[in-house]
Design a protein around this motif. Structure first.
Motif, mmCIF file in Angstrom:
data_model
loop_
_atom_site.group_PDB
_atom_site.id
_atom_site.type_symbol
_atom_site.label_atom_id
_atom_site.label_comp_id
_atom_site.label_asym_id
_atom_site.label_seq_id
_atom_site.Cartn_x
_atom_site.Cartn_y
_atom_site.Cartn_z
ATOM 1 N N GLU A 10 0.805 -1.217 0.000
ATOM 2 C CA GLU A 10 0.000 0.000 0.000
ATOM 3 C C GLU A 10 0.842 1.273 0.000
ATOM 4 O O GLU A 10 0.577 2.206 -0.751
ATOM 5 N N ASN A 11 1.888 1.309 0.836
ATOM 6 C CA ASN A 11 2.654 2.553 0.939
ATOM 7 C C ASN A 11 4.075 2.459 0.382
ATOM 8 O O ASN A 11 4.786 3.455 0.338
ATOM 9 N N GLY A 12 4.493 1.263 -0.054
ATOM 10 C CA GLY A 12 5.797 1.130 -0.679
ATOM 11 C C GLY A 12 6.975 1.057 0.264
ATOM 12 O O GLY A 12 8.117 0.946 -0.184
ATOM 13 N N LEU A 45 8.204 -5.698 -8.277
ATOM 14 C CA LEU A 45 7.466 -4.971 -7.245
ATOM 15 C C LEU A 45 6.165 -5.696 -6.914
ATOM 16 O O LEU A 45 5.661 -6.471 -7.719
ATOM 17 N N PRO A 46 5.593 -5.421 -5.739
ATOM 18 C CA PRO A 46 4.224 -5.904 -5.497
ATOM 19 C C PRO A 46 3.304 -5.401 -6.609
ATOM 20 O O PRO A 46 3.437 -4.265 -7.083
ATOM 21 N N GLU A 47 2.383 -6.244 -7.043
ATOM 22 C CA GLU A 47 1.504 -5.914 -8.161
ATOM 23 C C GLU A 47 0.800 -4.574 -7.960
ATOM 24 O O GLU A 47 0.695 -3.774 -8.894
ATOM 25 N N SER A 48 0.314 -4.319 -6.757
ATOM 26 C CA SER A 48 -0.440 -3.083 -6.514
ATOM 27 C C SER A 48 0.437 -1.849 -6.675
ATOM 28 O O SER A 48 -0.025 -0.815 -7.163
ATOM 29 N N ILE A 49 1.718 -1.936 -6.296
ATOM 30 C CA ILE A 49 2.628 -0.790 -6.444
ATOM 31 C C ILE A 49 2.916 -0.557 -7.923
ATOM 32 O O ILE A 49 2.897 0.584 -8.410
ATOM 33 N N ALA A 50 3.183 -1.633 -8.671
ATOM 34 C CA ALA A 50 3.442 -1.479 -10.106
ATOM 35 C C ALA A 50 2.225 -0.918 -10.828
ATOM 36 O O ALA A 50 2.357 -0.055 -11.712
ATOM 37 N N ARG A 51 1.033 -1.359 -10.465
ATOM 38 C CA ARG A 51 -0.193 -0.845 -11.080
ATOM 39 C C ARG A 51 -0.422 0.616 -10.727
ATOM 40 O O ARG A 51 -0.906 1.401 -11.561
ATOM 41 N N MET A 52 -0.092 0.979 -9.519
ATOM 42 C CA MET A 52 -0.216 2.377 -9.115
ATOM 43 C C MET A 52 0.681 3.267 -9.973
ATOM 44 O O MET A 52 0.269 4.337 -10.429
ATOM 45 N N PHE A 53 1.917 2.815 -10.212
ATOM 46 C CA PHE A 53 2.825 3.578 -11.060
ATOM 47 C C PHE A 53 2.276 3.707 -12.482
ATOM 48 O O PHE A 53 2.335 4.777 -13.084
ATOM 49 N N LEU A 54 1.744 2.620 -13.015
ATOM 50 C CA LEU A 54 1.215 2.652 -14.371
ATOM 51 C C LEU A 54 0.050 3.635 -14.471
ATOM 52 O O LEU A 54 -0.037 4.415 -15.426
ATOM 53 N N ALA A 55 -0.836 3.623 -13.481
ATOM 54 C CA ALA A 55 -1.965 4.559 -13.473
ATOM 55 C C ALA A 55 -1.489 6.003 -13.362
ATOM 56 O O ALA A 55 -2.120 6.919 -13.912
ATOM 57 N N PRO A 84 9.927 12.648 -10.131
ATOM 58 C CA PRO A 84 8.973 12.116 -9.145
ATOM 59 C C PRO A 84 8.390 13.170 -8.208
ATOM 60 O O PRO A 84 7.279 12.989 -7.692
ATOM 61 N N ASP A 85 9.105 14.251 -7.961
ATOM 62 C CA ASP A 85 8.624 15.254 -7.011
ATOM 63 C C ASP A 85 7.353 15.944 -7.481
ATOM 64 O O ASP A 85 6.684 16.625 -6.698
ATOM 65 N N HIS A 86 6.988 15.777 -8.748
ATOM 66 C CA HIS A 86 5.787 16.411 -9.284
ATOM 67 C C HIS A 86 4.669 15.391 -9.517
ATOM 68 O O HIS A 86 3.682 15.703 -10.179
ATOM 69 N N MET A 87 4.819 14.194 -8.961
ATOM 70 C CA MET A 87 3.801 13.164 -9.119
ATOM 71 C C MET A 87 2.821 13.204 -7.948
ATOM 72 O O MET A 87 2.968 13.989 -7.005
ATOM 73 N N GLY A 88 1.820 12.324 -7.994
ATOM 74 C CA GLY A 88 0.864 12.224 -6.913
ATOM 75 C C GLY A 88 1.505 11.686 -5.646
ATOM 76 O O GLY A 88 2.611 11.129 -5.675
ATOM 77 N N PRO A 89 0.837 11.826 -4.499
ATOM 78 C CA PRO A 89 1.417 11.434 -3.208
ATOM 79 C C PRO A 89 1.866 9.976 -3.143
ATOM 80 O O PRO A 89 2.959 9.693 -2.631
ATOM 81 N N ARG A 92 5.070 9.502 -5.224
ATOM 82 C CA ARG A 92 6.203 10.169 -4.564
ATOM 83 C C ARG A 92 6.698 9.338 -3.383
ATOM 84 O O ARG A 92 7.903 9.160 -3.187
ATOM 85 N N TYR A 93 5.762 8.847 -2.595
ATOM 86 C CA TYR A 93 6.125 8.068 -1.409
ATOM 87 C C TYR A 93 6.923 6.830 -1.807
ATOM 88 O O TYR A 93 7.931 6.494 -1.185
ATOM 89 N N ALA A 94 6.460 6.149 -2.863
ATOM 90 C CA ALA A 94 7.150 4.941 -3.311
ATOM 91 C C ALA A 94 8.535 5.262 -3.863
ATOM 92 O O ALA A 94 9.498 4.525 -3.622
ATOM 93 N N PHE A 95 8.659 6.362 -4.597
ATOM 94 C CA PHE A 95 9.972 6.761 -5.107
ATOM 95 C C PHE A 95 10.932 7.076 -3.963
ATOM 96 O O PHE A 95 12.117 6.732 -4.022
ATOM 97 N N TYR A 96 10.440 7.743 -2.941
ATOM 98 C CA TYR A 96 11.309 8.041 -1.805
ATOM 99 C C TYR A 96 11.742 6.753 -1.108
ATOM 100 O O TYR A 96 12.847 6.674 -0.561
ATOM 101 N N SER A 97 10.890 5.727 -1.163
ATOM 102 C CA SER A 97 11.265 4.431 -0.605
ATOM 103 C C SER A 97 12.402 3.798 -1.402
ATOM 104 O O SER A 97 13.265 3.110 -0.834
ATOM 105 N N PHE A 98 12.441 4.035 -2.718
ATOM 106 C CA PHE A 98 13.551 3.533 -3.534
ATOM 107 C C PHE A 98 14.888 4.124 -3.083
ATOM 108 O O PHE A 98 15.940 3.544 -3.353
ATOM 109 N N ASN A 99 14.841 5.272 -2.427
ATOM 110 C CA ASN A 99 16.065 5.913 -1.942
ATOM 111 C C ASN A 99 16.352 5.582 -0.478
ATOM 112 O O ASN A 99 17.284 6.135 0.106
ATOM 113 N N SER A 100 15.558 4.690 0.114
ATOM 114 C CA SER A 100 15.713 4.364 1.531
ATOM 115 C C SER A 100 16.805 3.319 1.739
ATOM 116 O O SER A 100 17.135 2.540 0.835
ATOM 117 N N LEU A 101 17.343 3.266 2.948
ATOM 118 C CA LEU A 101 18.403 2.308 3.264
ATOM 119 C C LEU A 101 17.967 0.856 3.075
ATOM 120 O O LEU A 101 18.735 0.068 2.497
#
Length: 278
Positions: A10-12, A45-55, A84-89, A92-101
């Protein structure tokens, strides 16, 4: 099950404890990749996260110069990238997770490269979209971060194309160091990830024009990671486009001219100019 099974659907967010083990069994396979270290992973990725990106692609502001850049020249035709900073919440949240430790730990496990550093600027990264007739010529990527003294080490590409067939074009091609042949041609199917080392000789691109019969664009996520290993003994370069044999591929002579000017600039002045840009 998704490869990144410890990512919340749900939140990435990536579970730190589980991330420590993911990818350790792939290190040797990655290192043995031909023509340079790389790996392809389906259901990344989890299916729901990949689908969210596609949408999210359907909501992108394509005429906003602050959020997107359009490339339309011989080496990069009909390619648009979105920050990513100009995308929906949710995106953005999932992209910031890609930069997480925790996520970086997984990439370190796969690649065997320690001390990976994400790019908070997403310089050149984010969403990439190539429209019908578009392509990206074979190239080796820029090797130093635009703002920071960091050395670029790996690319992570995640594709978001439902039911994509080889005849639709847009395959990711990995070419030999001497540009004598295409070693790998990877179809950019939905939720497929490709991770590879980025060096001055990691020649790659999608030179086959996009030709989906329904006019769909080729969609992907691009993420780049660095290490603090840059020093002044290394030669900084921008993207290096290569010409395939027996094709009409073009060399970008404007880039060659800038590199020649850089080579002729005294080192002291060059370092001073470099510091002024960071």
């Amino acid at each position: 099950m998704a490869f990144i099974s410890c990512m919340d659907s749900e939140n990435g967010l990536v579970d730190p404890a589980a991330a420590k083990e993911i990818g350790l069994d792939l290190t040797e396979r990655y290192a043995q990749g031909d023509p340079y270290p790389h790996i392809m992973i389906d259901d990344f990725l989890p299916e729901s996260i990949a689908r969210m990106f596609l949408a999210e692609f359907d909501r992108l502001p394509r005429d906003n110069e602050d959020s997107s850049v359009l490339f339309d020249r011989p080496t990069e035709r009909l390619k648009q990238q979105f920050n990513p900073d100009h995308m929906g919440p949710a995106a953005r949240y999932a992209f910031y997770s890609f930069n997480s430790l925790p996520f970086i730990r997984i990439l370190e496990n796969i690649t065997g490269i320690e001390g990976l550093i994400p790019d908070p600027y997403f310089r050149g990264g984010g969403f990439h979209e190539i429209s019908t007739g578009g392509h990206l010529s074979i190239h080796a990527d820029f090797n130093r971060h635009y703002y920071l003294p960091l050395e670029r080490r790996i690319n992570l590409l995640i594709y978001l194309n439902d039911d994509w067939q080889p005849e639709f074009g847009g395959q990711l091609e990995l070419w030999a160091n001497d540009m004598s042949r295409c070693v790998q041609a990877i179809t950019p199917v939905f939720n497929r990830a490709v991770i590879f080392n980025t060096t001055s000789h990691s020649n790659h691109g999608n030179p086959q024009p996009v030709a989906h019969p329904e006019g769909r664009s080729r969609k992907s996520i691009a993420l780049y990671y660095y290490t603090a290993t840059w020093d002044e003994t290394k030669r900084k370069h921008t993207t290096q486009f290569r010409a395939r044999p027996n094709t009409e591929d073009r060399v970008d002579w404007s880039v060659k001219a800038k590199e020649l000017l850089a080579d002729l600039t005294p080192p002291l002045l060059r370092r001073s100019l470099s510091r002024s840009k960071t």
